[in-house]
Write an enzyme that holds these catalytic residues in place. Structure first.
Site, short mmCIF file in Angstrom:
data_model
loop_
_atom_site.label_atom_id
_atom_site.label_comp_id
_atom_site.label_asym_id
_atom_site.label_seq_id
_atom_site.Cartn_x
_atom_site.Cartn_y
_atom_site.Cartn_z
N LYS A 27 0.81 -1.21 0.00
CA LYS A 27 0.00 0.00 0.00
C LYS A 27 0.85 1.27 0.00
CE LYS A 27 -1.14 1.46 3.86
NZ LYS A 27 -1.66 1.63 5.23
N THR A 28 1.81 1.30 0.90
CA THR A 28 2.65 2.50 0.99
C THR A 28 3.43 2.72 -0.30
OG1 THR A 28 2.85 2.01 3.33
CG2 THR A 28 4.29 3.71 2.47
N ASP A 210 -4.67 8.10 3.45
CA ASP A 210 -4.25 6.78 3.87
C ASP A 210 -5.15 6.26 5.00
OD1 ASP A 210 -2.72 4.53 3.97
OD2 ASP A 210 -1.07 5.43 5.10
N GLU A 211 -5.20 4.96 5.17
CA GLU A 211 -5.97 4.36 6.27
C GLU A 211 -7.40 4.89 6.32
OE1 GLU A 211 -4.61 1.95 7.74
OE2 GLU A 211 -2.53 2.33 8.34
N GLN A 241 -9.24 -4.13 8.12
CA GLN A 241 -8.30 -3.72 9.16
C GLN A 241 -8.79 -2.54 9.97
OE1 GLN A 241 -3.95 -4.09 8.43
NE2 GLN A 241 -4.57 -4.27 6.30
N ARG A 598 0.36 -10.01 10.47
CA ARG A 598 1.66 -9.41 10.79
C ARG A 598 2.79 -10.40 10.52
NH1 ARG A 598 0.39 -5.19 9.57
NH2 ARG A 598 -1.51 -6.29 9.02
#
Length: 717
Positions: A27-28, A210-211, A241, A598
């Site tokens: 994503k980043t 973002d997010e 998430q 994770r």
DNA sequence: GCCATGTTGATTTTT
DNA sequence: TCAACATGGC
């Protein structure tokens, strides 16, 4: 390099887009490549880009990576947190909103102090009107964009609303904004001022967020204000998430975005570059149980990978011991780097036993969370001096430091000042000066008070001439803060002293986030805001190789080759407060999904049959999330301790129980677990067919082992 | 103003 | 259980 979907997102022409980015889907990378693409290929000026994140860390990371891609500074680009950007907007346009440009920002702590004071002032019973609850209520309302004056909430005690109103008035009087206010005011600014709104709409041709699943109501409204229809918005997020609903985040905003922003291109990033397939399968299997998802299935080109390990511990000490043992093994025998290992838990309280176990094995660890640098008491004290110096009417700062370090100004003196301030509608500072002038105190108190006032005034004179760093030094010196900690020889005092030195450092390194900071005073104000908005990790020992311990929440966005997820028990994870609400349960499940994803190579799950909580023993049952993972992904790991290693007391546990428990009717004993600490036994009682769990624990008392039998809470098995 | 003792309440956390 | 916080006595 970029896969098909990533590329599509990066190259997308002028069109609103929603990027549904699964965990570990790069994503980043997409976000930063997109920005770089706009600047480089589309020749868009960085000035025309607005990129918003939630945390300072994410913002920093993004800026760094963009600059790396571009090869030049992005100083002109508005890239920051929602709060940071709102703050910038408000500083720049305070006049238009009709308030002082020198407003200050209250953090949670300041806010709570203020509410406490108001509760006392309004003569409310703080047990009925718990300040913490009021704070939560006020923040929740503000996050929804509801101000006190327009609040019509019949579901709540009207005193609460009155307090909210009083709080708002207080803030205004003090020229202060809390965190929610930053967003709220920025929103109001854009709502009421058409000129500004259209200016920023034209300016920000490209808005990236973002997010997105973490945005709250007011943040969404804010985005709507910046959208003209001619500029484009790229929202990046993952509904799976979303784990911050409890603090106002609205997952629904993702769907709402698709509905509200015209034709929205939805791009799914489902290829995961992080985890083995088996880990992804487990994550998928869990999250499938949630309804109302946008829908997404992670896949990986990686190998299937190692099975997920599962350990059924007898009690939390056994669980901790197992984890510590495993990690020790990975570290010493397989020569793993400890920072590649993370231990995740649902609640902070769980960390303690694990710490003890790691300590015993000599494994270094680092715990995330806890008090942040700028939240430490000694730091806030030092900053309060600066605050008062910059703005004499800062009552919170005044109260904080008037007697810190102690200088003989007690509650009595403060009371006189407070009363005077209330009677004449003055700030505490000005009231104090008047009190001195009129000699309304004993001569001793007067002396102490005027010394304090003089000191602050003297210090204030240096604002214009000294650098921030030197000013900071001078404050620490003159205030007596340094002296008070130098006197203490305890570890704590030394640590505080260290922190204060670090603060001087922070002051010297401080670069204002905006360009037009010319005067020392402005610089000081920016620094104070910075300290509030950027509470700063600044954890010590960052360089030491250590196991990373943190809550599942704080693990979001991170990845580790080895992950231990602990305490998979119903009532703990999912939390007992969530199990009877489908909505909350779904969020817990997402948290589980976050935890699982994770892990890059190896995931180890554990649960404990017995857990000591709030001073008593609870019999725990397996987390429902465990049952959602297909059995064949999981490999049970046997107890870490052999029977021969369990302590011997010269009597069998069975015999011991027979003698020492009131339940003499039991017939069979089945040893469920042998640990270094004791033995767990299930016993069947006669008649009812219920089972009881007994727990034999031993403690080293006066050199000899003492047997203890404790009966755990009876629970359906 | 400081220390001893009592009371309470206890997910998750950023800004 | 246990730690943070408030209260009360010196």
């Amino acid at each position: 390099m970029l896969n098909e979907f990533q590329q599509k997102a990066v190259l997308l022409p002028n069109k609103n887009a929603l990027i549904l980015a699964g965990a570990g889907s790069g994503k980043t990378r997409v976000l930063t490549s997109r920005i770089a693409h706009l600047c480089q290929k589309q020749r868009i000026s960085p000035q025309s880009i607005l990129a918003v994140t939630f945390t300072n860390k994410a913002a920093r990371e993004m800026r760094e990576r963009v600059e790396q891609l571009l090869g030049y500074s992005t100083r002109g680009m508005w890239l920051g947190t929602f709060h940071g950007i709102a703050h910038r907007l408000l500083r720049q346009h305070a006049q238009e909103l009709g308030f002082d440009r020198h407003f200050k920002v209250l953090d949670q702590d300041d806010q709570l102090q203020m509410i406490k004071r108001l509760v006392a002032h309004l003569n409310l019973d703080d047990r009925l009107y718990a300040p913490k609850y009021l704070q939560h209520y006020i923040n929740a309302k503000k996050d929804e964009g509801v101000r006190a004056e327009s609040l019509n909430d019949k579901s709540v005690d009207q005193e609460v609303i009155r307090l909210y109103q009083a709080y708002e008035l207080r803030l205004k009087a003090d020229n202060a904004l809390d965190f929610a206010d930053l967003l709220l005011c920025a929103n109001e600014l854009l709502t009421h001022n058409e000129v500004l709104r259209s200016y920023y709409q034209k300016r920000f041709q490209y808005i990236l967020i973002d997010e997105f699943q973490d945005t709250n109501t007011i943040q969404y409204k804010w985005l709507e204000k910046l959208y003209s229809g001619d500029n484009t918005v790229m929202a990046v997020g993952d509904d799976d998430q979303s784990i911050y609903g409890w603090r106002g985040a609205k997952v629904e905003n993702i769907q709402k975005f698709i509905d509200d922003f015209g034709e929205v291109e939805v791009i799914r990033l489902e290829q995961n570059y992080r985890s083995t397939q088996i880990i992804l399968d487990a994550a998928n299997a869990v999250i499938t149980n949630n309804i109302d998802r946008m829908g997404k299935t992670l896949w990986s080109e990686k190998e299937r990978g190692e099975q997920i390990a599962f350990y059924e511990a007898f009690n939390e000490r056994d669980e901790a011991d197992f984890i510590a043992g495993r990690i020790y093994n990975l570290w010493k025998n397989e020569h793993l780097t400890l920072k590649d290992i993370a231990i995740l838990y649902r609640s902070n309280a769980q960390s303690r036993v694990i710490e003890e176990a790691l300590l015993k094995e000599g494994v270094p660890y680092r715990i995330y969370g806890g008090v942040r640098f700028f939240d430490r008491a000694e730091i806030k004290d030092a900053l309060a001096y600066l605050r008062l110096m910059a703005l004499k009417s800062d009552n919170l700062a005044f109260e904080r430091i008037i007697n810190t370090p102690t200088r003989g100004i007690g509650a009595k003196t403060l009371e006189v000042i407070r009363d005077y301030a209330a009677d004449y509608d003055l700030s505490l500072w000005h009231a104090a000066k008047a009190v001195i002038e009129r000699k309304l105190l004993s001569s001793r108190a007067l002396k102490a008070l005027s010394e304090f006032i003089n000191m602050i005034e003297e210090l204030s004179e240096y604002i214009d001439t000294l650098t921030l760093e030197d000013l900071m030094r001078l404050v620490l010196e003159k205030s007596g803060l340094l002296r008070s900690y130098e006197a203490g020889k305890s570890e704590k005092s030394q640590q505080k002293l260290e922190n204060l030195k670090e603060l001087v450092n922070a002051a010297s390194e401080f670069i204002p986030p905006v360009e037009d900071v010319e005067t020392n005073e402005a610089r000081l104000l920016e620094f104070l805001s910075f300290a509030v908005l950027e509470s700063g990790e600044m954890q010590a020992d960052e360089n030491i190789d250590s196991v990373q311990m943190m809550t599942l929440h704080s693990a979001k966005g991170l990845e580790f080759p080895y992950v231990f997820m602990t305490g998979l028990e119903d009532g703990l994870f999912p939390s007992s407060r969530s199990i009877d609400s489908p909505k909350k349960l779904a969020e817990e499940r997402r948290l589980c999904y976050v935890g699982i994803t994770r892990a890059m190579a190896k995931l180890t799950l554990s649960y404990s049959k017995v857990r000591h909580q709030y001073g008593d023993i609870n019999y725990q049952i397996k987390s429902r999330f465990l049952h959602e993972i297909p059995d064949d992904y999981i490999k049970s790991v046997r107890t870490s301790v052999k029977k021969s290693e369990t302590p011997s007391f010269g009597i069998s546990p069975f015999e011991f129980l027979k003698k020492n428990t009131p339940d003499s009717a039991f017939k069979t004993g089945d040893f469920v677990n042998h640990t270094k600490f004791g033995i767990g036994v299930f016993l069947k009682s006669e008649g009812e067919g219920d089972e009881r769990l007994y727990h034999i624990d031993f403690k080293a008392g006066g050199g000899k082992k003492v047997l203890l039998a404790k009966m755990a809470k009876l629970s359906k098995l």
